[in-house]
Design a protein around this motif. Sequence first.
Motif, PDB file in Angstrom:
ATOM      1  N   SER A 209      23.191  33.277  59.191  1.00 38.64           N
ATOM      2  CA  SER A 209      22.828  32.917  60.197  1.00 38.64           C
ATOM      3  C   SER A 209      21.753  31.810  60.012  1.00 38.64           C
ATOM      4  N   ALA A 210      21.679  30.220  61.112  1.00 33.55           N
ATOM      5  CA  ALA A 210      20.069  30.031  60.751  1.00 33.55           C
ATOM      6  C   ALA A 210      19.377  29.997  62.072  1.00 33.55           C
ATOM      7  N   CYS A 211      20.593  30.426  63.177  1.00 37.53           N
ATOM      8  CA  CYS A 211      19.741  30.491  64.336  1.00 37.53           C
ATOM      9  C   CYS A 211      20.149  32.285  64.414  1.00 37.53           C
ATOM     10  N   PRO A 212      19.298  32.761  65.364  1.00 39.04           N
ATOM     11  CA  PRO A 212      19.318  34.048  66.243  1.00 39.04           C
ATOM     12  C   PRO A 212      21.130  34.025  66.966  1.00 39.04           C
ATOM     13  N   GLU A 216      23.413  41.661  67.031  1.00 38.99           N
ATOM     14  CA  GLU A 216      23.787  41.488  65.501  1.00 38.99           C
ATOM     15  C   GLU A 216      24.947  41.861  64.769  1.00 38.99           C
ATOM     16  N   LYS A 217      24.979  41.768  63.359  1.00 39.20           N
ATOM     17  CA  LYS A 217      26.530  41.301  62.620  1.00 39.20           C
ATOM     18  C   LYS A 217      26.043  42.632  61.515  1.00 39.20           C
ATOM     19  N   TYR A 218      27.373  43.154  60.780  1.00 39.49           N
ATOM     20  CA  TYR A 218      26.919  44.198  59.695  1.00 39.49           C
ATOM     21  C   TYR A 218      27.531  43.672  58.260  1.00 39.49           C
ATOM     22  N   ILE A 219      27.268  43.964  57.420  1.00 38.96           N
ATOM     23  CA  ILE A 219      28.140  43.950  56.163  1.00 38.96           C
ATOM     24  C   ILE A 219      27.926  45.216  55.322  1.00 38.96           C
ATOM     25  N   ASN A 220      29.173  46.286  54.893  1.00 38.59           N
ATOM     26  CA  ASN A 220      28.408  47.004  53.545  1.00 38.59           C
ATOM     27  C   ASN A 220      28.707  46.298  52.560  1.00 38.59           C
TER      28      ASN A 220
END
Length: 235
Positions: A209-212, A216-220
């Motif tokens: 993402s360009a903006c906060p 928070e997002k996560y990926i495995n």
Amino acid sequence: MSRDIAIDLGTATVLVYVKGRGIVLEEPSVVAIDKVTERVQRGQNPKSVPAVKADEGDVVRPLRDGVISRYDVTLQMLRHFMAKACGNTLLKPRVMVCIPSAITEVEERAVVDAANQAGARKTYLIEEPVAAAIGADIDISMPNGNLIVDIGCGTTDIALISLNNTVASESIKVGGDKFDEAIVRYVRRKYSVLIGDRTAEEIKIHIGSACPRPEEKYINVKGRCLTQGLPKAIR
């Protein structure tokens, strides 16, 4: 019958739009070259299929930073894409090609010549920021400024558009490829895990993402542990 088509010659992907049908083709701008005959063997996407063996041929990108770096290869690739998109037509199609805003006259001439030799009846050029603004339904004919930032794979074009004209523009050689490289370096430095470009692109697409963000997002993802040399999954 003749057709009107538009081609976006991207560093990583080529898009072909046919008037009345929409986008009919989206393929990687990567080809395999036979080392002996120097002929194009087939379309090749190194991110999704195994690369050509070293003794058989080379996988090359004929477009670099949004412009033609291998004219002969680009010509054959354009012929393939235009034939695939248009099929058998009585008249050659009129073609509009997207180009970076900071392209030189020599590079413009190369694009026009390649499109004409590939089978275009008439070739028109349009700057990528202008095409992006029109595609985003922005009325560029109004007397107010529209700042367009078009982030591609190899380059980013920034343009101020007003009254159907580009008032000021700039093109920098930073794009999606640089973002992927930064993600690879970050994961290697923080987790001591080596990931590939394709995994880095998946991270960028799913959680980048360009903006906060408020949360928070996560990926495995999976990679190779640099300390043990074994596969390792990280979050």
